[in-house]
Design a protein around this motif. Structure first.
Motif: not given
Length: 221
Positions: A138-166
């Motif tokens: 999310v909000n990476m330098a390249g400016g690409y958005k996470v696609l809803q279609s990708a989240l819907d297709r996912a079998d697992e969602i693995k999110h990197p975290v360092a802070m509460e905002k993540h």
């Protein structure tokens, strides 16, 4: 043709398949621009860094060199290298820059299971049998958005975290996603103690799972 940065056999260290023997195919190319990326050598496709697959397989250090391969050539390489693992992880870079259907289907037809590790910023072109791990960026330098279609297709969602905002970013992403059939993981960035403690607390609060990048603790690829 797939631009291959690395192919190697090891143990899967993350998510649902942690501990499984696996063959990793790392593809070259990624415009997403994650600041903490540990494979920045895969970002750019420089034609001058094209090599033979023999040279790529023989790498002893991470480099931006790559080899162009067909699905059939990749399968032949598995046999020539005498790999024993039957689980194949396709990562990058951003593997979903490529149409992965031909490669995954060929592997399935030859007795392999397949898994894709993607940022969720590109359309996922893979067979239904392929296990899809979306690690949403999310909000990476390249400016690409996470696609809803990708989240819907996912079998697992693995999110990197360092802070509460993540964690807040993940919660916002999941608002329009049916997670009843998905596994949700938090993965501390770079094994930071604070990030690990946060991930444990949030996994407990939300009944999610913890992914701790076992391969990094073990010091293996």
């Amino acid at each position: 043709m797939y631009k291959v940065n690395e192919i190697f056999q090891t143990i899967q260290g993350e998510g649902s398949f942690t501990g499984i023997a696996a063959i990793f195919i790392r593809l070259q190319g990624c415009p997403v621009g994650c600041s903490w990326c540990d494979t920045k050598q895969t970002w750019h496709i420089d034609p001058q860094l094209s090599q033979s697959i023999t040279q790529v397989v023989a790498k002893t250090a991470e480099t931006a060199h790559w080899a162009s391969q067909t699905a059939e050539q990749i399968l032949d390489l598995f046999k020539n290298q005498e790999y024993q693992a039957k689980h194949v992880v396709i990562t990058g870079g951003e593997p979903c820059m490529y149409d992965l259907i031909p490669l995954c289907q060929l592997l399935h037809d030859n007795g392999y299971s397949t898994q894709i590790e993607t940022s969720g910023t590109f359309e996922i072109k893979a067979p239904a049998k392929t296990w899809v791990t979306v690690s949403p960026k999310v909000n990476m330098a390249g400016g690409y958005k996470v696609l809803q279609s990708a989240l819907d297709r996912a079998d697992e969602i693995k999110h990197p975290v360092a802070m509460e905002k993540h964690v807040d970013e993940l919660i916002a992403l999941l608002v329009d996603t049916n997670i009843s059939d998905k596994l949700i993981y938090l993965q501390p960035i770079s094994q930071q103690r604070r990030a690990t403690e946060l991930a444990i607390a949030m996994c407990t609060k939300h009944n999610w799972r913890l992914s701790v990048q076992v391969h990094k603790y073990l010091g293996i690829s």
